[in-house]
Scaffold this motif. Sequence first.
Motif, short mmCIF file in Angstrom:
data_model
loop_
_atom_site.label_atom_id
_atom_site.label_comp_id
_atom_site.label_asym_id
_atom_site.label_seq_id
_atom_site.Cartn_x
_atom_site.Cartn_y
_atom_site.Cartn_z
N ALA A 23 0.86 -1.19 0.00
CA ALA A 23 0.00 0.00 0.00
C ALA A 23 0.90 1.24 0.00
N PRO A 24 1.14 1.82 -1.17
CA PRO A 24 1.94 3.05 -1.21
C PRO A 24 1.22 4.21 -0.51
N ARG A 25 2.02 5.14 0.00
CA ARG A 25 1.47 6.33 0.65
C ARG A 25 1.25 7.41 -0.40
N ARG A 26 0.03 7.96 -0.39
CA ARG A 26 -0.29 9.06 -1.30
C ARG A 26 0.36 10.36 -0.83
N SER A 27 0.32 11.37 -1.65
CA SER A 27 0.92 12.66 -1.30
C SER A 27 0.24 13.31 -0.10
N ASP A 28 -1.04 12.94 0.17
CA ASP A 28 -1.73 13.51 1.34
C ASP A 28 -1.45 12.70 2.61
N GLY A 29 -0.60 11.68 2.51
CA GLY A 29 -0.22 10.90 3.69
C GLY A 29 -1.04 9.64 3.92
N THR A 30 -2.16 9.49 3.20
CA THR A 30 -2.98 8.29 3.38
C THR A 30 -2.42 7.16 2.53
N LEU A 31 -2.74 5.94 2.94
CA LEU A 31 -2.30 4.76 2.19
C LEU A 31 -3.34 4.38 1.15
N THR A 32 -2.86 3.89 0.02
CA THR A 32 -3.78 3.37 -1.00
C THR A 32 -4.33 2.03 -0.53
N LYS A 33 -5.31 1.55 -1.26
CA LYS A 33 -5.81 0.20 -1.01
C LYS A 33 -4.66 -0.77 -1.30
N PRO A 34 -4.42 -1.74 -0.42
CA PRO A 34 -3.32 -2.68 -0.66
C PRO A 34 -3.50 -3.46 -1.97
N ARG A 35 -2.40 -3.66 -2.66
CA ARG A 35 -2.36 -4.46 -3.88
C ARG A 35 -1.49 -5.69 -3.60
N ILE A 36 -1.86 -6.80 -4.15
CA ILE A 36 -1.08 -8.02 -3.98
C ILE A 36 0.01 -8.04 -5.04
N THR A 61 2.05 5.41 -7.76
CA THR A 61 1.86 6.07 -6.47
C THR A 61 3.16 6.08 -5.66
N THR A 62 3.99 5.05 -5.81
CA THR A 62 5.27 5.03 -5.08
C THR A 62 6.19 6.15 -5.52
N ARG A 63 5.97 6.69 -6.72
CA ARG A 63 6.84 7.74 -7.24
C ARG A 63 6.70 9.04 -6.45
N GLY A 64 5.56 9.22 -5.78
CA GLY A 64 5.33 10.45 -5.03
C GLY A 64 6.11 10.50 -3.73
N SER A 65 5.63 9.80 -2.73
CA SER A 65 6.24 9.86 -1.41
C SER A 65 7.41 8.91 -1.25
N GLY A 66 7.46 7.85 -2.05
CA GLY A 66 8.51 6.85 -1.88
C GLY A 66 8.33 6.02 -0.63
N ASP A 78 5.92 -0.43 7.88
CA ASP A 78 6.08 0.74 7.03
C ASP A 78 7.41 0.57 6.31
N VAL A 79 7.45 0.99 5.05
CA VAL A 79 8.66 0.83 4.25
C VAL A 79 8.93 2.05 3.39
N ALA A 80 10.15 2.15 2.94
CA ALA A 80 10.53 3.07 1.87
C ALA A 80 10.73 2.23 0.62
#
Length: 131
Positions: A23-36, A61-66, A78-80
């Motif tokens: 689940a990548p973190r969006r630019s607003d800090g929230t997590l996306t729906k998890p993807r398998i 989405t990972t390109r934004g916050s990393g 939590d990961v980078a």
Amino acid sequence: MADTAWSTGELEQIASRDELDVAPRRSDGTLTKPRIVWMVRVGGDVYVRSVQGTDGAWYRTTRGSGEGHVSTATVDKDVAFLDVEDSGGDSGGLQDRIDAAYRAKYSRYPGPVASITAAKARATTMRLVPR
């Protein structure tokens, strides 16, 4: 952010699973729906790729916050997302070792393995670093 390491137990649990929820973190800090996704362990590191290449929504989405979150049945972190450069096909390079790990782990799925080791997916290889 200082790199931290996966514990031996976490690496073993991740390696024993076929799927990882990402689940990548969006630019607003929230997590996306998890993807398998499929993931592999190479040494003490965990790697993921987008089978859709740069068109994959979760990858974009990972390109934004990393940053983001990953989980399996027993690992919740939590990961980078750190980009892995393509070694240009050098024999024995990191990308080749990651390809070999995908082929070994998922050998029972030859079609999908061909996709996850193709240039399109290989260009999206990321190392997951616990935070």
